[in-house]
Design a protein around this motif. Structure first.
Motif, PDB file in Angstrom:
ATOM      1  N   GLY A  15       0.827  -1.197   0.000  1.00  0.00           N
ATOM      2  CA  GLY A  15       0.000   0.000   0.000  1.00  0.00           C
ATOM      3  C   GLY A  15       0.860   1.245   0.000  1.00  0.00           C
ATOM      4  N   GLY A  16       1.935   1.235  -0.782  1.00  0.00           N
ATOM      5  CA  GLY A  16       2.921   2.315  -0.727  1.00  0.00           C
ATOM      6  C   GLY A  16       2.792   3.371  -1.792  1.00  0.00           C
ATOM      7  N   ALA A  17       1.696   3.373  -2.543  1.00  0.00           N
ATOM      8  CA  ALA A  17       1.597   4.292  -3.672  1.00  0.00           C
ATOM      9  C   ALA A  17       1.215   5.706  -3.274  1.00  0.00           C
ATOM     10  N   LYS A  18       0.331   5.840  -2.271  1.00  0.00           N
ATOM     11  CA  LYS A  18      -0.218   7.164  -1.980  1.00  0.00           C
ATOM     12  C   LYS A  18      -0.553   7.264  -0.497  1.00  0.00           C
ATOM     13  N   ASN A  19      -1.073   8.425  -0.102  1.00  0.00           N
ATOM     14  CA  ASN A  19      -1.449   8.688   1.286  1.00  0.00           C
ATOM     15  C   ASN A  19      -0.272   8.362   2.213  1.00  0.00           C
ATOM     16  N   LEU A  20      -0.503   7.674   3.312  1.00  0.00           N
ATOM     17  CA  LEU A  20       0.561   7.388   4.264  1.00  0.00           C
ATOM     18  C   LEU A  20       1.678   6.564   3.628  1.00  0.00           C
TER      19      LEU A  20
END
Length: 257
Positions: A15-20
């Motif tokens: 989940g490293g693409a966006k946000n946190l």
């Protein structure tokens, strides 16, 4: 390569693409990480992943991106295998993947429950399993959960209830991997000002959350900002390695345990 630092390390962020996740990828690169592997879930997130890869490369680190639905053990195995093949064994593995469900229990269908279970429980378990198999000795593993684990509240049974097992996974993994010098932790942010938060909440609930934390008046949004969480994660996977097996709620006084 420092035992407790970031410089020269290989980082994998689910989940490293966006946000946190996207902020963390950039911060690790700016802190001297050698390489960052960025997972993203779907085509809708591809452009964000590409932007994050470009930002990481511009900071001087190697970057790769992998698309996958991580709700199967095979997909998780492949993510770690692809990461090792592309940039080497990770020193740091962070899982930001999650799915919010806010509904009365009477309205939660079996389909929604199963989907939430797959995202919040199954993927977290197999992330820890594969991280334990592939991460370097003296590595660091951190999973993002939720501060609702400290709340007494309705409507989140299929969210906080299905994040709760990650506390137990974290404790077990820390014991099983401790003899290799690996620390395993979980961070529970308060409601964060990201697109992940708003779709599940009505206007009244958003207004409540913006005033619920003791330090809400000092936040630019009243909510937890990703900039409040990233330093804690970076600390836990570097100088804070002596903390292991624990879930830390980072929320400005939104909930406590």
């Amino acid at each position: 390569m420092s035992r407790n630092g970031i410089e020269g390390k290989v980082v994998l962020i689910a989940g490293g693409a966006k946000n946190l996740g996207g902020l963390l990828a950039r911060e690790f690169a700016n802190s001297g990480a050698r390489a960052v592997a960025i997972h993203y879930n779907s085509d809708a997130t591809k452009s964000a992943a590409e932007e994050t890869v470009a930002a990481v490369k511009s900071a001087g680190a190697k970057a790769v991106a992998f698309q996958a639905d991580l709700t199967s053990a095979a997909a998780m195995e492949k993510l770690f295998a692809d990461t090792v093949a592309a940039v080497g064994r990770p020193d740091i593995a962070i899982n930001t993947v999650g799915m919010v469900v806010k509904k009365p229990m009477a309205e939660i269908t079996e389909e929604v429950f199963d989907q939430s279970c797959a995202v919040n429980v199954k993927s977290a378990f197999f992330f820890l399993k594969e991280a334990g198999k592939h991460i370097n000795d003296n590595g660091k593993i951190c999973t993002i959960v939720t501060s609702l684990l400290g709340a007494y509240t309705p409507f989140y049974a299929a969210y906080e209830g299905l994040k709760a097992p990650v506390e137990h996974f974290t404790r077990a993994a820390s014991k099983e991997l401790g003899d290799r010098g690996i620390s395993v932790t979980a961070i529970g942010p308060g409601p964060m000002d990201t697109p992940f938060f708003y779709p599940a909440e009505g206007e009244d609930a958003v207004a409540y959350h913006k005033t619920a934390a003791a330090l809400s008046p000092f936040s630019k949004t009243g909510l937890t900002d990703i900039e409040d969480i990233a330093p804690w994660i970076i600390f836990m996977v570097s100088a804070g390695w002596w903390i292991t097996g624990q879930t830390i709620l980072v929320n400005g006084g939104y909930t406590t345990k």
